[in-house]
Design a protein around this motif. Structure first.
Motif, PDB file in Angstrom:
ATOM      1  N   SER A  46       0.832  -1.210   0.000  1.00  0.00           N
ATOM      2  CA  SER A  46       0.000   0.000   0.000  1.00  0.00           C
ATOM      3  C   SER A  46       0.864   1.256   0.000  1.00  0.00           C
ATOM      4  O   SER A  46       0.585   2.219  -0.726  1.00  0.00           O
ATOM      5  N   LEU A  47       1.912   1.265   0.827  1.00  0.00           N
ATOM      6  CA  LEU A  47       2.813   2.424   0.866  1.00  0.00           C
ATOM      7  C   LEU A  47       3.487   2.651  -0.481  1.00  0.00           C
ATOM      8  O   LEU A  47       3.579   3.781  -0.968  1.00  0.00           O
ATOM      9  N   LEU A  48       3.968   1.564  -1.083  1.00  0.00           N
ATOM     10  CA  LEU A  48       4.623   1.695  -2.385  1.00  0.00           C
ATOM     11  C   LEU A  48       3.646   2.240  -3.429  1.00  0.00           C
ATOM     12  O   LEU A  48       4.011   3.109  -4.231  1.00  0.00           O
ATOM     13  N   ALA A  49       2.403   1.745  -3.410  1.00  0.00           N
ATOM     14  CA  ALA A  49       1.396   2.233  -4.362  1.00  0.00           C
ATOM     15  C   ALA A  49       1.120   3.719  -4.156  1.00  0.00           C
ATOM     16  O   ALA A  49       0.984   4.476  -5.123  1.00  0.00           O
ATOM     17  N   LEU A  50       1.051   4.168  -2.898  1.00  0.00           N
ATOM     18  CA  LEU A  50       0.804   5.583  -2.620  1.00  0.00           C
ATOM     19  C   LEU A  50       1.962   6.455  -3.101  1.00  0.00           C
ATOM     20  O   LEU A  50       1.750   7.517  -3.688  1.00  0.00           O
ATOM     21  N   ILE A  52       4.092   5.728  -5.484  1.00  0.00           N
ATOM     22  CA  ILE A  52       4.053   5.721  -6.951  1.00  0.00           C
ATOM     23  C   ILE A  52       2.976   6.686  -7.452  1.00  0.00           C
ATOM     24  O   ILE A  52       3.181   7.431  -8.422  1.00  0.00           O
ATOM     25  N   TYR A  53       1.825   6.698  -6.767  1.00  0.00           N
ATOM     26  CA  TYR A  53       0.745   7.619  -7.139  1.00  0.00           C
ATOM     27  C   TYR A  53       1.214   9.069  -7.002  1.00  0.00           C
ATOM     28  O   TYR A  53       0.941   9.908  -7.868  1.00  0.00           O
ATOM     29  N   PHE A  54       1.927   9.366  -5.901  1.00  0.00           N
ATOM     30  CA  PHE A  54       2.436  10.719  -5.713  1.00  0.00           C
ATOM     31  C   PHE A  54       3.439  11.085  -6.808  1.00  0.00           C
ATOM     32  O   PHE A  54       3.479  12.231  -7.267  1.00  0.00           O
ATOM     33  N   ARG A  55       4.277  10.097  -7.225  1.00  0.00           N
ATOM     34  CA  ARG A  55       5.232  10.379  -8.292  1.00  0.00           C
ATOM     35  C   ARG A  55       4.515  10.687  -9.610  1.00  0.00           C
ATOM     36  O   ARG A  55       4.952  11.547 -10.373  1.00  0.00           O
ATOM     37  N   VAL A  56       3.431   9.966  -9.883  1.00  0.00           N
ATOM     38  CA  VAL A  56       2.709  10.142 -11.151  1.00  0.00           C
ATOM     39  C   VAL A  56       1.816  11.374 -11.118  1.00  0.00           C
ATOM     40  O   VAL A  56       1.809  12.187 -12.056  1.00  0.00           O
ATOM     41  N   ALA A  57       1.043  11.529 -10.031  1.00  0.00           N
ATOM     42  CA  ALA A  57       0.033  12.593  -9.971  1.00  0.00           C
ATOM     43  C   ALA A  57       0.410  13.721  -9.027  1.00  0.00           C
ATOM     44  O   ALA A  57      -0.423  14.591  -8.747  1.00  0.00           O
ATOM     45  N   LEU A 104      -6.450   9.119  -3.188  1.00  0.00           N
ATOM     46  CA  LEU A 104      -5.507   8.451  -2.288  1.00  0.00           C
ATOM     47  C   LEU A 104      -6.191   7.334  -1.514  1.00  0.00           C
ATOM     48  O   LEU A 104      -5.652   6.221  -1.370  1.00  0.00           O
ATOM     49  N   LEU A 105      -7.393   7.612  -1.009  1.00  0.00           N
ATOM     50  CA  LEU A 105      -8.121   6.604  -0.239  1.00  0.00           C
ATOM     51  C   LEU A 105      -8.506   5.419  -1.113  1.00  0.00           C
ATOM     52  O   LEU A 105      -8.438   4.258  -0.680  1.00  0.00           O
ATOM     53  N   ILE A 106      -8.899   5.684  -2.362  1.00  0.00           N
ATOM     54  CA  ILE A 106      -9.286   4.599  -3.275  1.00  0.00           C
ATOM     55  C   ILE A 106      -8.087   3.717  -3.589  1.00  0.00           C
ATOM     56  O   ILE A 106      -8.172   2.476  -3.573  1.00  0.00           O
ATOM     57  N   VAL A 107      -6.934   4.348  -3.868  1.00  0.00           N
ATOM     58  CA  VAL A 107      -5.717   3.576  -4.155  1.00  0.00           C
ATOM     59  C   VAL A 107      -5.335   2.717  -2.961  1.00  0.00           C
ATOM     60  O   VAL A 107      -5.037   1.513  -3.088  1.00  0.00           O
ATOM     61  N   ALA A 108      -5.352   3.330  -1.753  1.00  0.00           N
ATOM     62  CA  ALA A 108      -4.980   2.575  -0.543  1.00  0.00           C
ATOM     63  C   ALA A 108      -5.949   1.425  -0.294  1.00  0.00           C
ATOM     64  O   ALA A 108      -5.535   0.310   0.057  1.00  0.00           O
ATOM     65  N   LEU A 109      -7.256   1.668  -0.500  1.00  0.00           N
ATOM     66  CA  LEU A 109      -8.264   0.627  -0.269  1.00  0.00           C
ATOM     67  C   LEU A 109      -8.105  -0.523  -1.257  1.00  0.00           C
ATOM     68  O   LEU A 109      -8.101  -1.701  -0.864  1.00  0.00           O
ATOM     69  N   LEU A 110      -7.953  -0.200  -2.554  1.00  0.00           N
ATOM     70  CA  LEU A 110      -7.855  -1.250  -3.567  1.00  0.00           C
ATOM     71  C   LEU A 110      -6.593  -2.080  -3.381  1.00  0.00           C
ATOM     72  O   LEU A 110      -6.628  -3.317  -3.426  1.00  0.00           O
ATOM     73  N   MET A 203       9.828   5.522  -1.521  1.00  0.00           N
ATOM     74  CA  MET A 203       9.824   4.338  -2.364  1.00  0.00           C
ATOM     75  C   MET A 203      10.913   3.355  -1.952  1.00  0.00           C
ATOM     76  O   MET A 203      10.697   2.135  -1.936  1.00  0.00           O
ATOM     77  N   ALA A 204      12.089   3.872  -1.593  1.00  0.00           N
ATOM     78  CA  ALA A 204      13.166   2.988  -1.134  1.00  0.00           C
ATOM     79  C   ALA A 204      12.765   2.279   0.159  1.00  0.00           C
ATOM     80  O   ALA A 204      12.990   1.068   0.324  1.00  0.00           O
ATOM     81  N   ALA A 205      12.135   3.034   1.081  1.00  0.00           N
ATOM     82  CA  ALA A 205      11.690   2.423   2.334  1.00  0.00           C
ATOM     83  C   ALA A 205      10.599   1.380   2.081  1.00  0.00           C
ATOM     84  O   ALA A 205      10.592   0.310   2.703  1.00  0.00           O
ATOM     85  N   SER A 206       9.701   1.678   1.135  1.00  0.00           N
ATOM     86  CA  SER A 206       8.623   0.728   0.824  1.00  0.00           C
ATOM     87  C   SER A 206       9.175  -0.552   0.220  1.00  0.00           C
ATOM     88  O   SER A 206       8.749  -1.662   0.579  1.00  0.00           O
TER      89      SER A 206
END
Length: 362
Positions: A46-50, A52-57, A104-110, A203-206
């Motif tokens: 979940s952390l890595l996805a968040l 990555i989302y911040f990097r993209v959006a 952010l909530l949708i990404v974390a939930l999915l 991202m490194a920590a994730s």
């Protein structure tokens, strides 16, 4: 005395949990919520996805926040303070915040839900959330705190802190020149540089946490298998209990019927003749004069099984003879493996003689 010691040793080994859990015990354990999973793995993904989302959006999010803050300072600071205006301002800021937070909530939930489903599948067990007095027992709480599992969890936490700290420090060390230069950059460029470095650290920590979580997943699996082990006596007791279950008995009977049908079809090519009632019954007979006193039934069936017997017979060039009363009588009076009784000798002998004549001509 030696016999007694030998008996005691056998009992000891029979009670030792050395056997892997049976499918039935695993299924019963799953119904009780006893599954293995790594909570850290879902969190790390979940952390890595968040990040990555911040990097993209992240750029779009920053622009949106800047627009909201700019609009607030330009238009909303000069409004008249009354109930209607304050309510309108609060509603507008709430919707603008939701535009940022909802993705952010949708990404974390999915991603979190996907991680859980990947590990344990769909599992809903209301018993796990029901209140139990033993959960607030001080004695049991102390046992959990000072147990081997608690020590393992403590060591895992220390290891996670050290490795995640090292990964974050490595990112800072590799970007130390950019961090120093950011102090001399314009405010916007400095913020972009520091944001990029912070996201790289995240991202490194994730990724570090994901690697650690994979090891934790393997450990949880090992611990689960260890706790689920059964003794030989447990397996015997379980089998005895399952034998008394009507559903298990019906499954066993069904499985036995299927196995018997497969053996029957495998034996069918050895038949000399198949006697049929054209649509309902089929009985396959085998006769070897050197070893048998009388012809023997090696396959029989009704309806679909009869149709299948005739199919196999045609495929192996076995003669099919239509004798309605005889086929019906053989089907109802004899089982597979039975020899033909004397009452049917004459009728069956005529059929076999006819079959042998056909074979000689062939």
């Amino acid at each position: 005395m030696n016999v007694i010691h030998y008996h005691v040793d056998l009992q000891f080994f029979a009670g030792e949990k050395t056997e892997p859990a049976t499918p039935h015990k695993r299924e019963e354990g799953r119904k009780k919520g006893e599954v293995f999973k790594s909570a850290d793995l879902s969190t790390a993904i979940s952390l890595l996805a968040l990040f990555i989302y911040f990097r993209v959006a992240g750029g779009a999010i920053g622009k949106h926040l800047m627009a909201v803050m700019s609009g607030t300072y330009q238009h909303h600071l000069s409004i008249v303070l009354n109930t209607e205006n304050v309510q309108k301002l609060f509603t507008e800021l709430t919707f603008e915040s939701l535009k940022v937070l909802l993705p952010l909530l949708i990404v974390a939930l999915l991603v979190g839900t996907g991680g859980q489903l990947f590990q344990v599948g769909f599992l809903f067990h209301p018993e796990l959330i029901r209140f139990r007095p033993e959960r607030i027992s001080i004695l049991k709480g102390l046992k959990r705190i000072y147990s081997l599992r608690a020590v393992v969890e403590l060591l895992k936490s220390i290891l996670k802190i050290i490795l995640i700290g090292l990964s974050a420090f490595t990112v800072i060390w590799l970007n130390i020149q950019w961090i120093i230069r950011s102090a001399q950059m314009p405010l916007t460029d400095g913020l972009k540089t520091m944001t990029k470095i912070v996201l790289d650290m995240g991202m490194a920590a994730s990724l570090t946490l994901i690697v650690l979580s994979l090891f934790d997943y393997l450990y949880q699996r090992y611990d689960y298998e260890k706790n689920m082990r059964m003794s030989k006596q447990d397996i015997k007791d379980e089998f005895k209990n399952m034998e008394g279950d009507p559903q298990i008995k019906s499954r066993i009977r069904e499985r036995q019927k299927q196995m018997a049908a497969r053996r029957m079809m495998q034996k069918l090519p050895e038949a000399d003749v198949v006697i049929t009632n054209p649509t309902h019954f089929a009985v396959a007979l085998e006769y070897k004069a050197e070893t048998m006193d009388a012809p023997r039934v090696i396959a029989k069936g009704a309806d679909r099984v009869a149709f299948r017997i005739k199919e196999v017979a045609r495929a192996h060039h076995i003669v099919i003879v239509e004798r309605k009363p005889l086929a019906r009588a053989l089907y109802f009076q004899l089982d597979i493996g039975d020899s033909i009784p004397q009452d049917f000798f004459k009728a069956v002998a005529e059929i076999l003689a006819y079959v042998y004549r056909l074979k000689r001509k062939g």
